[in-house]
Design a protein around this motif. Structure first.
Motif, PDB file in Angstrom:
ATOM      1  N   ARG A  18       4.151   7.141 -30.232  1.00  0.00           N
ATOM      2  CA  ARG A  18       3.290   7.145 -28.466  1.00  0.00           C
ATOM      3  C   ARG A  18       3.545   6.973 -27.648  1.00  0.00           C
ATOM      4  O   ARG A  18       3.377   7.831 -27.045  1.00  0.00           O
ATOM      5  CB  ARG A  18       1.965   6.188 -28.996  1.00  0.00           C
ATOM      6  CG  ARG A  18       0.912   6.812 -28.399  1.00  0.00           C
ATOM      7  CD  ARG A  18      -0.284   5.858 -28.851  1.00  0.00           C
ATOM      8  NE  ARG A  18      -0.746   5.959 -30.177  1.00  0.00           N
ATOM      9  CZ  ARG A  18      -1.452   7.424 -29.597  1.00  0.00           C
ATOM     10  NH1 ARG A  18      -2.246   7.908 -29.149  1.00  0.00           N
ATOM     11  NH2 ARG A  18      -1.802   7.508 -31.475  1.00  0.00           N
ATOM     12  N   PHE A  19       4.714   6.106 -27.602  1.00  0.00           N
ATOM     13  CA  PHE A  19       5.286   6.275 -26.032  1.00  0.00           C
ATOM     14  C   PHE A  19       6.452   7.759 -26.381  1.00  0.00           C
ATOM     15  O   PHE A  19       6.277   8.154 -24.787  1.00  0.00           O
ATOM     16  CB  PHE A  19       5.721   5.042 -25.689  1.00  0.00           C
ATOM     17  CG  PHE A  19       7.113   4.468 -24.688  1.00  0.00           C
ATOM     18  CD1 PHE A  19       5.826   4.618 -23.869  1.00  0.00           C
ATOM     19  CD2 PHE A  19       8.465   4.930 -24.961  1.00  0.00           C
ATOM     20  CE1 PHE A  19       7.389   4.026 -22.037  1.00  0.00           C
ATOM     21  CE2 PHE A  19       8.998   5.358 -23.095  1.00  0.00           C
ATOM     22  CZ  PHE A  19       7.941   4.643 -22.135  1.00  0.00           C
ATOM     23  N   ALA A  20       7.414   7.872 -26.771  1.00  0.00           N
ATOM     24  CA  ALA A  20       8.016   8.815 -26.949  1.00  0.00           C
ATOM     25  C   ALA A  20       7.002   9.827 -26.768  1.00  0.00           C
ATOM     26  O   ALA A  20       7.442  11.050 -25.838  1.00  0.00           O
ATOM     27  CB  ALA A  20       9.151   8.730 -27.550  1.00  0.00           C
ATOM     28  N   PHE A  21       6.092  10.179 -26.900  1.00  0.00           N
ATOM     29  CA  PHE A  21       5.325  11.242 -27.116  1.00  0.00           C
ATOM     30  C   PHE A  21       4.329  11.781 -26.248  1.00  0.00           C
ATOM     31  O   PHE A  21       4.669  12.580 -24.796  1.00  0.00           O
ATOM     32  CB  PHE A  21       4.088  11.254 -28.275  1.00  0.00           C
ATOM     33  CG  PHE A  21       3.281  12.730 -28.130  1.00  0.00           C
ATOM     34  CD1 PHE A  21       3.245  13.813 -28.969  1.00  0.00           C
ATOM     35  CD2 PHE A  21       1.555  12.625 -27.997  1.00  0.00           C
ATOM     36  CE1 PHE A  21       2.462  14.852 -29.211  1.00  0.00           C
ATOM     37  CE2 PHE A  21       0.947  13.296 -28.150  1.00  0.00           C
ATOM     38  CZ  PHE A  21       1.344  15.080 -28.335  1.00  0.00           C
ATOM     39  N   GLU A  22       3.662  10.689 -25.985  1.00  0.00           N
ATOM     40  CA  GLU A  22       2.809  10.943 -24.364  1.00  0.00           C
ATOM     41  C   GLU A  22       4.226  10.458 -22.469  1.00  0.00           C
ATOM     42  O   GLU A  22       3.250  11.160 -21.679  1.00  0.00           O
ATOM     43  CB  GLU A  22       2.371   9.749 -24.737  1.00  0.00           C
ATOM     44  CG  GLU A  22       1.017  10.041 -25.062  1.00  0.00           C
ATOM     45  CD  GLU A  22      -0.127   8.087 -25.156  1.00  0.00           C
ATOM     46  OE1 GLU A  22       0.210   7.639 -23.801  1.00  0.00           O
ATOM     47  OE2 GLU A  22      -0.554   8.063 -25.751  1.00  0.00           O
ATOM     48  N   LEU A  28       4.611  18.191 -25.511  1.00  0.00           N
ATOM     49  CA  LEU A  28       4.275  18.392 -26.874  1.00  0.00           C
ATOM     50  C   LEU A  28       2.806  18.648 -26.984  1.00  0.00           C
ATOM     51  O   LEU A  28       1.870  18.432 -26.676  1.00  0.00           O
ATOM     52  CB  LEU A  28       4.424  16.770 -26.638  1.00  0.00           C
ATOM     53  CG  LEU A  28       6.047  16.882 -26.663  1.00  0.00           C
ATOM     54  CD1 LEU A  28       6.862  15.731 -26.935  1.00  0.00           C
ATOM     55  CD2 LEU A  28       7.124  18.458 -27.565  1.00  0.00           C
ATOM     56  N   ALA A  29       2.825  19.493 -28.410  1.00  0.00           N
ATOM     57  CA  ALA A  29       1.545  19.698 -29.028  1.00  0.00           C
ATOM     58  C   ALA A  29       1.542  19.370 -30.277  1.00  0.00           C
ATOM     59  O   ALA A  29       2.286  19.385 -30.212  1.00  0.00           O
ATOM     60  CB  ALA A  29       1.026  20.810 -28.417  1.00  0.00           C
ATOM     61  N   ALA A  44       2.224  15.770 -19.925  1.00  0.00           N
ATOM     62  CA  ALA A  44       3.203  16.801 -19.624  1.00  0.00           C
ATOM     63  C   ALA A  44       2.170  18.332 -19.966  1.00  0.00           C
ATOM     64  O   ALA A  44       2.122  19.461 -19.301  1.00  0.00           O
ATOM     65  CB  ALA A  44       4.449  16.671 -20.011  1.00  0.00           C
ATOM     66  N   LEU A  45       1.967  18.973 -21.548  1.00  0.00           N
ATOM     67  CA  LEU A  45       1.515  19.410 -21.030  1.00  0.00           C
ATOM     68  C   LEU A  45       0.411  19.747 -20.535  1.00  0.00           C
ATOM     69  O   LEU A  45       0.607  21.348 -19.986  1.00  0.00           O
ATOM     70  CB  LEU A  45       1.452  19.645 -22.661  1.00  0.00           C
ATOM     71  CG  LEU A  45       0.441  20.949 -22.739  1.00  0.00           C
ATOM     72  CD1 LEU A  45       1.493  22.638 -23.080  1.00  0.00           C
ATOM     73  CD2 LEU A  45       0.197  20.851 -24.722  1.00  0.00           C
ATOM     74  N   SER A  52      -6.405  18.831 -18.353  1.00  0.00           N
ATOM     75  CA  SER A  52      -6.154  17.149 -19.031  1.00  0.00           C
ATOM     76  C   SER A  52      -6.132  17.223 -20.265  1.00  0.00           C
ATOM     77  O   SER A  52      -6.549  18.608 -21.360  1.00  0.00           O
ATOM     78  CB  SER A  52      -7.528  15.825 -18.751  1.00  0.00           C
ATOM     79  OG  SER A  52      -8.561  16.710 -20.111  1.00  0.00           O
ATOM     80  N   PRO A  53      -4.976  16.770 -21.058  1.00  0.00           N
ATOM     81  CA  PRO A  53      -4.673  16.200 -22.700  1.00  0.00           C
ATOM     82  C   PRO A  53      -5.982  16.972 -23.512  1.00  0.00           C
ATOM     83  O   PRO A  53      -6.000  17.300 -24.683  1.00  0.00           O
ATOM     84  CB  PRO A  53      -3.823  15.301 -22.681  1.00  0.00           C
ATOM     85  CG  PRO A  53      -3.083  14.740 -21.642  1.00  0.00           C
ATOM     86  CD  PRO A  53      -4.648  14.867 -20.762  1.00  0.00           C
ATOM     87  N   GLU A  54      -6.899  15.856 -23.323  1.00  0.00           N
ATOM     88  CA  GLU A  54      -8.102  16.255 -24.015  1.00  0.00           C
ATOM     89  C   GLU A  54      -9.239  17.568 -23.675  1.00  0.00           C
ATOM     90  O   GLU A  54      -9.585  17.819 -25.006  1.00  0.00           O
ATOM     91  CB  GLU A  54      -9.111  14.889 -23.594  1.00  0.00           C
ATOM     92  CG  GLU A  54      -8.746  13.534 -23.733  1.00  0.00           C
ATOM     93  CD  GLU A  54      -7.712  12.862 -22.711  1.00  0.00           C
ATOM     94  OE1 GLU A  54      -7.440  13.609 -22.070  1.00  0.00           O
ATOM     95  OE2 GLU A  54      -6.851  12.276 -23.436  1.00  0.00           O
TER      96      GLU A  54
END
Length: 589
Positions: A18-22, A28-29, A44-45, A52-54
């Motif tokens: 999760r740390f790497a993803f965020e 990233l999606a 980042a996306l 917002s990512p959400e």
């Protein structure tokens, strides 16, 4: 669960992904579910798309496509134009990783503006070099944006943005409904479309043929959010196609009028292609029967006596300039269920792979010349018949001159007898040449000679001096001339010395046709009465010799003459020759 810290990060194992993803510096999606929707997006996306990512959760990647860019592919890899939250476009590069636990990670990286501009410029140059112009349509204002090349093709100045309705008004009326149906069907199926149409240019009103390709971008509910595509001026190609079609039509009309069949024979696989209906008619076949290969043509269609000559003609064309000219007889079915032989003429040219290459196909035409051949044979027969007729006529004239001179007592009597006989001969020939079957009516010959002496109708029971009684009989040319001359001599003799030399004499002629051993026979009876007393001649003149000898020699007739005191009587029984069917020009009609 084991929560021992990782040696490198000091974080528990389940927190590291999760740390790497965020914390990844690129967008990233995570895609999941049957329709590949976003189940998670990193910050980042969100920054890249200005949201917002959400807010990205639950959306498909295709929902992010910008209307002026290409659609995102199903393999979610490559380049695309996406739409930021504020509606501005951003060019991105997509890379996808393997699927794990039902989730596929897609990396999204923005392409630098300079690189995007350079790539766009390359795309514009490539399209322009191919003669293509770009266009896009936005439903927000209903206007179409044209590249410089597209504007030039449609006759607009550079930078023009005509409305969709304006462009539709310039489309040919006959094409508009078809175009609408094609575009609507493509939009409903979310597929690209290609159309061709006649278009009236804006600058000069000239009609051009335009080829257009396009594809709509759709919102999640299927509503078109835009449309992009390319177009090309194909007027030259269409004019060439129409010119070719016109030439083909002229060729088809010409071959139809000339009754020519058109064919192709592919040499290597021995397959024939028949191009028009005349080929089927010539060979007496139906399309469901199929065409004829050259092997079958040689084996079962060509007349056995013509096979060698036809093979030699084909061999000469193959070893020479490739031009084939051949004439042969072919076997074909007739309407009665049997078979007949027809004569055809074939002309064509072999096409080769190269100057010294193998022949690939023979393209040619076929004509049924059976009627022409029969006409040529008939013409040849008529020429021989004419030569024979001229020789006989000259011999007859020579005999008339000699015999008339020997029996004439003076120049005047010679002239009178000679002219009368020549005129009778000329009349008989005139009757023969006017009849297509080269025959002369027996009644017509009699009426021509006796009409000056008849005091009324010449039918039986009318009481006239001359009575003709018999059926219609057409005399073939070979016996019409001698019988016509015999009738002239009998009439002349009756007018000078017999029944027609006074006012009370009468002449009755009867004839009939009766069967013979091998052919019908003409029975002819000439009877005079009421004239001066008749006595046998003391010397035999030309008329007597004609009646006795010419009729016997040329007509093969049996002739009996009775010089009874009450009036001369002649009976003739002559066989009627069979007619040569080739001399009848109506036989083939």
């Amino acid at each position: 669960m084991d929560q021992r810290p990782d040696a490198a990060t000091g974080l528990p194992d389940e927190l590291f992904p999760r740390f790497a993803f965020e914390g990844a510096p690129v967008g990233l999606a995570c895609l999941g579910g049957p329709d590949r929707r976003i189940v998670a997006a990193n910050p980042a996306l969100g920054v890249l798309l200005g949201t917002s990512p959400e807010a990205l959760n639950g959306r498909r990647l295709a929902d992010l496509d910008h209307p002026h860019g290409p659609a995102t592919g199903q393999d979610v890899a490559g380049e695309a134009w996406w739409r930021r939250a504020d509606g501005s476009p951003v060019r991105v590069r997509l890379r996808t990783g393997p699927e794990q636990d039902g989730c596929r990670i897609v990396a999204v990286e923005a392409i630098a503006e300079g690189a995007a501009a350079a790539k766009a410029q390359q795309t514009h140059l490539a399209l322009a070099s191919a003669g293509l112009g770009e266009w896009s349509w936005s439903p927000a204002d209903g206007r179409v944006t044209l590249s410089d090349r597209a504007a030039a093709i449609l006759g607009y100045p550079a930078g023009a943005t005509p409305s969709w309705a304006e462009l539709q008004d310039a489309v040919g009326r006959d094409d508009l409904d078809r175009i609408r149906a094609t575009v609507q069907d493509a939009v409903a199926k979310a597929i690209p479309y290609a159309i061709e149409m006649r278009f009236r240019r804006a600058k000069d009103g000239q009609e051009a043929w335009i080829s257009a390709r396009g594809q709509a971008s759709l919102s999640p509910d299927g509503t078109p959010t835009g449309m992009i595509g390319v177009l090309q001026d194909v007027t030259a190609r269409e004019e060439a196609r129409r010119a070719l079609h016109d030439r083909e039509q002229r060729l088809r009309v010409a071959t139809t009028v000339a009754a020519l069949g058109i064919f192709e024979w592919h040499v290597l696989d021995d397959q024939s292609l028949w191009e028009n209906e005349r080929m089927w008619e010539i060979f007496g076949r139906r399309p469901q029967d199929g065409t004829i290969s050259m092997r079958e043509f040689f084996r079962t269609v060509v007349h056995p006596e013509d096979k060698v000559a036809f093979r030699q003609a084909v061999a000469a064309a193959l070893h020479g300039d490739g031009v084939l000219h051949a004439t042969t007889r072919i076997r074909r079915p007739d309407e009665g269920g049997g078979e007949v032989w027809r004569t055809i003429e074939m002309a064509g040219r072999f096409e080769r792979d190269g100057p010294a290459g193998l022949p690939r196909r023979l393209i040619g035409v076929v004509a049924d010349i059976t009627g022409r051949r029969l006409a040529e044979e008939r013409q040849s027969l008529l020429i021989r018949e004419l030569h024979h007729r001229v020789k006989n006529t000259l011999a007859t004239v020579q005999a008339i001159v000699g015999s008339t001179a020997r029996t004439a007592s003076s120049i005047d009597s010679f002239y009178e007898a000679f002219v009368g006989r020549i005129m009778s001969l000329a009349h008989t020939h005139s009757v023969l040449t006017e009849d297509v079957w080269q025959t002369a009516s027996l009644r017509g010959l009699l009426e021509n000679e006796l009409r000056p002496y008849a005091d009324g109708e010449m039918r039986p029971g009318t009481g006239g001096r001359v009575e003709l009684d018999g059926p219609a009989v057409d005399l073939p040319s070979e016996i019409a001339v001698p019988i016509g001359m015999a009738i002239h001599e009998l009439t002349t003799n009756a007018a000078k010395y017999g029944a027609l030399s006074n006012r009370t004499g009468r002449v009755r002629i009867r004839w009939s046709v009766e069967p013979g051993a091998d052919r019908p026979r003409l029975r002819f009876h000439w009877q005079e009465s009421g004239g001066p007393a008749v006595a046998p001649p003391t010397r035999q003149g030309f008329g007597s010799r004609l009646l006795q000898r010419v009729l016997t020699a040329q007509v093969q007739a049996e002739v009996a003459i009775d010089y009874a005191p009450g009036g001369l009587t002649l009976t003739m029984l002559a066989p009627l020759p069979a007619r040569n069917a080739a001399l009848n020009p109506l036989a083939t009609l």
